[in-house]
Design a protein around this motif. Sequence first.
Motif, PDB file in Angstrom:
ATOM      1  N   LEU A  33      -6.004  16.056  -4.776  1.00 19.23           N
ATOM      2  CA  LEU A  33      -5.295  14.793  -4.958  1.00 19.23           C
ATOM      3  C   LEU A  33      -5.745  14.187  -6.283  1.00 19.23           C
ATOM      4  O   LEU A  33      -6.945  13.991  -6.504  1.00 19.23           O
ATOM      5  N   PHE A  34      -4.789  13.922  -7.148  1.00 16.65           N
ATOM      6  CA  PHE A  34      -5.081  13.339  -8.453  1.00 16.65           C
ATOM      7  C   PHE A  34      -4.337  12.012  -8.598  1.00 16.65           C
ATOM      8  O   PHE A  34      -3.171  11.905  -8.203  1.00 16.65           O
ATOM      9  N   ALA A  35      -4.999  11.009  -9.180  1.00 16.28           N
ATOM     10  CA  ALA A  35      -4.354   9.731  -9.499  1.00 16.28           C
ATOM     11  C   ALA A  35      -4.240   9.626 -11.017  1.00 16.28           C
ATOM     12  O   ALA A  35      -5.223   9.841 -11.732  1.00 16.28           O
ATOM     13  N   VAL A  36      -3.051   9.307 -11.501  1.00 15.74           N
ATOM     14  CA  VAL A  36      -2.862   9.217 -12.955  1.00 15.74           C
ATOM     15  C   VAL A  36      -3.449   7.923 -13.500  1.00 15.74           C
ATOM     16  O   VAL A  36      -4.147   7.922 -14.516  1.00 15.74           O
ATOM     17  N   MET A  37      -3.160   6.811 -12.849  1.00 14.73           N
ATOM     18  CA  MET A  37      -3.644   5.514 -13.340  1.00 14.73           C
ATOM     19  C   MET A  37      -4.300   4.737 -12.206  1.00 14.73           C
ATOM     20  O   MET A  37      -3.959   3.591 -11.926  1.00 14.73           O
ATOM     21  N   GLY A  38      -5.264   5.372 -11.554  1.00 16.03           N
ATOM     22  CA  GLY A  38      -5.990   4.704 -10.494  1.00 16.03           C
ATOM     23  C   GLY A  38      -7.094   3.834 -11.065  1.00 16.03           C
ATOM     24  O   GLY A  38      -7.194   3.632 -12.277  1.00 16.03           O
ATOM     25  N   PRO A  39      -7.962   3.303 -10.206  1.00 17.59           N
ATOM     26  CA  PRO A  39      -9.092   2.511 -10.697  1.00 17.59           C
ATOM     27  C   PRO A  39     -10.065   3.372 -11.497  1.00 17.59           C
ATOM     28  O   PRO A  39     -10.093   4.591 -11.364  1.00 17.59           O
ATOM     29  N   HIS A  40     -10.823   2.709 -12.378  1.00 14.89           N
ATOM     30  CA  HIS A  40     -11.909   3.324 -13.146  1.00 14.89           C
ATOM     31  C   HIS A  40     -11.422   4.194 -14.310  1.00 14.89           C
ATOM     32  O   HIS A  40     -12.072   5.159 -14.673  1.00 14.89           O
ATOM     33  N   ASN A  41     -10.262   3.841 -14.871  1.00 11.48           N
ATOM     34  CA  ASN A  41      -9.873   4.402 -16.162  1.00 11.48           C
ATOM     35  C   ASN A  41      -9.638   3.223 -17.100  1.00 11.48           C
ATOM     36  O   ASN A  41      -9.712   2.071 -16.683  1.00 11.48           O
ATOM     37  N   PRO A  42      -9.368   3.450 -18.398  1.00 12.58           N
ATOM     38  CA  PRO A  42      -9.256   2.311 -19.320  1.00 12.58           C
ATOM     39  C   PRO A  42      -8.154   1.311 -18.975  1.00 12.58           C
ATOM     40  O   PRO A  42      -8.261   0.129 -19.298  1.00 12.58           O
ATOM     41  N   ALA A  43      -7.071   1.757 -18.334  1.00  9.08           N
ATOM     42  CA  ALA A  43      -6.006   0.895 -17.806  1.00  9.08           C
ATOM     43  C   ALA A  43      -5.615  -0.230 -18.762  1.00  9.08           C
ATOM     44  O   ALA A  43      -4.947   0.016 -19.751  1.00  9.08           O
ATOM     45  N   THR A  44      -6.027  -1.476 -18.446  1.00 11.70           N
ATOM     46  CA  THR A  44      -5.546  -2.603 -19.247  1.00 11.70           C
ATOM     47  C   THR A  44      -6.051  -2.550 -20.684  1.00 11.70           C
ATOM     48  O   THR A  44      -5.493  -3.169 -21.563  1.00 11.70           O
ATOM     49  N   PHE A  45      -7.159  -1.820 -20.913  1.00 11.69           N
ATOM     50  CA  PHE A  45      -7.644  -1.650 -22.275  1.00 11.69           C
ATOM     51  C   PHE A  45      -6.957  -0.452 -22.925  1.00 11.69           C
ATOM     52  O   PHE A  45      -7.530   0.205 -23.780  1.00 11.69           O
ATOM     53  N   CYS A  46      -5.750  -0.156 -22.500  1.00 11.72           N
ATOM     54  CA  CYS A  46      -5.071   1.025 -23.034  1.00 11.72           C
ATOM     55  C   CYS A  46      -3.583   0.759 -23.168  1.00 11.72           C
ATOM     56  O   CYS A  46      -2.969   0.159 -22.292  1.00 11.72           O
ATOM     57  N   ASN A  47      -3.032   1.215 -24.278  1.00 12.40           N
ATOM     58  CA  ASN A  47      -1.592   1.256 -24.465  1.00 12.40           C
ATOM     59  C   ASN A  47      -1.090   2.312 -23.473  1.00 12.40           C
ATOM     60  O   ASN A  47      -1.353   3.499 -23.639  1.00 12.40           O
ATOM     61  N   ILE A  48      -0.403   1.891 -22.440  1.00  9.72           N
ATOM     62  CA  ILE A  48      -0.265   2.664 -21.209  1.00  9.72           C
ATOM     63  C   ILE A  48       0.190   4.111 -21.415  1.00  9.72           C
ATOM     64  O   ILE A  48      -0.396   5.044 -20.862  1.00  9.72           O
ATOM     65  N   THR A  49       1.234   4.332 -22.196  1.00  7.23           N
ATOM     66  CA  THR A  49       1.722   5.704 -22.344  1.00  7.23           C
ATOM     67  C   THR A  49       0.704   6.596 -23.035  1.00  7.23           C
ATOM     68  O   THR A  49       0.614   7.799 -22.751  1.00  7.23           O
ATOM     69  N   ARG A  50      -0.081   6.020 -23.937  1.00  6.79           N
ATOM     70  CA  ARG A  50      -1.120   6.820 -24.596  1.00  6.79           C
ATOM     71  C   ARG A  50      -2.135   7.310 -23.557  1.00  6.79           C
ATOM     72  O   ARG A  50      -2.606   8.443 -23.618  1.00  6.79           O
ATOM     73  N   CYS A  51      -2.489   6.463 -22.600  1.00  5.14           N
ATOM     74  CA  CYS A  51      -3.431   6.878 -21.548  1.00  5.14           C
ATOM     75  C   CYS A  51      -2.756   7.789 -20.531  1.00  5.14           C
ATOM     76  O   CYS A  51      -3.381   8.721 -20.019  1.00  5.14           O
TER      77      CYS A  51
END
Length: 540
Positions: A427-445
């Motif tokens: 099971l993989f989460a693309v934009m789950g908790p504990h990634n840069p998220a709001t500190f990231c230009n979303i498509t780049r992340c």
Amino acid sequence: MRKEKPSVTKTLDAIVIGAGVSGLYALHKLRELGLSTRVFEAGTDIGGTWYWNRYPGARFDSESYTYQYSFSQELLDEWEWTEHFAAQPEIERYLHFVADKFDLKRDIELNARVRTARYDEAEKLWEIETESGIRASAPILIAATGLLSAHQLPDYEGVEEFGGMSLHTARWPKEEIDLRGKRVGVIGSGPTAVQVIQEVASQAEHLTVFQRTANWCTPLRNRPIDPEEQRELKERAHEIFDICKRTFAGFIHGSDSTPGADVPKAERMARYQELYDRGGFALWLGNYSETFTSAEIAGEVSEFLADKIRERVKDPEMAEKLIPKSHTFGTKRCPGERDYYEQFNRDNVTLVDLRATPIKKITKTGIDTDTETHDLDVIIYATGFQALTGELMRLEILGEGGRSLREHWSDGPKTNLGVQFSGFPNLFAVMGPHNPATFCNITRCIENNVDWIVNCIRYMRENGFETIKTTVEAEEAWTQRCYDSLKGLLIEEMQDSWFFGTNNDENVRGRFLLFAGGVPLYREIFADVAAKGYEGFELQ
């Protein structure tokens, strides 16, 4: 993109939940790997965030040409953005253009909200079922459910009793809503509310804004992209993506490493003005890097913006209400605005400070605060989301031993690299908790995260592995590293934000949900883990 429901369970190579920016790219990359894949989407069409959030004024807060996909030269050549910060209808058209160009729609099941995902340990398969009874199974399950997708209504008494029209910005109807001659209330003052208010103020007979927390808004400076700019942006497309890879948050705005304290104040103020005039996130992300660590520098930028608000809002008392008192500049994502503050110079706009006069209840005819009754025809809820964990927690996800993700996260979310959770193989989460998220230009992340996940799956297939799951030790270590990434940042002092799950369930609230070490470091960590044969993960 079939809408009829299959009558039997289908076994696939991979299942993706969500057909937004993440899900579309995941489908494209999994297909490249030769995997039979199906996407299950809750909405009646593709687009994710840009399908659901069609409220007046919805648009990018990152430059269109930095947000777009980078994976296809043909796509870059063929699509032309009309504005520096595109609006929702154009963004939705772009995503349809992408889906049509790469023939993605044939593998997307619409109106198919996944209700449960259960791991069969004997068969090593994830089995999903939608609310309408569609079932499918696959060894790989990718949650492309977004970071701000689980919308919420406030828990005010009487929400269901209002006799007028109730609208949530994240569930805005497709049909046009005519607000002319209406008494409208907007609850909220975050980025979404700022966009809505700018549009609704001129339409409504009267607009009442119910503000709990004022925000530091910065000018977007949006404008059309002229033909000369269009040519230059296409020529520089990969250069722009390379710049985004190097900056802290994946935007084109790189911070200034010059110690702000070493620069004369007059020079600093001139710098703030230059960034303010540039627009977008320039003042937030292109400023002295100490903006995130020095109370003195952040306070100075705050005062710079406070003066701008006082200049733009005619009523001094109103201006003071619109100046944040609970947090300094930079500790929250800054709403981009066009003429937000000028709306409060209008005779038909009222601002209610909910910290001074809280909402008591919603009534059949409007909103009662501690001191006043506000009669309304329409209430617009710009009340946000259960960030990062919300949509995952709303699913019934059952891993090894039948243990639910909700159980696993009973003491707060735990992840390894933000992409896997122990006890939930494959099971993989693309934009789950504990990634840069709001500190990231979303498509780049998103591209970075999906590429890592798909390369991991490729590695498994090439080396004869059937399953991958994070170890408990690596999960604990990464979760702690995310907490530690906050140390020394002013954000640590501002916990009344979705960065800390303010709107989330009690088990999440108060825990830092992001990785604040920056996008370049995150990419390095990803690459290092992969180079070491996916260290911290158990492959079988």
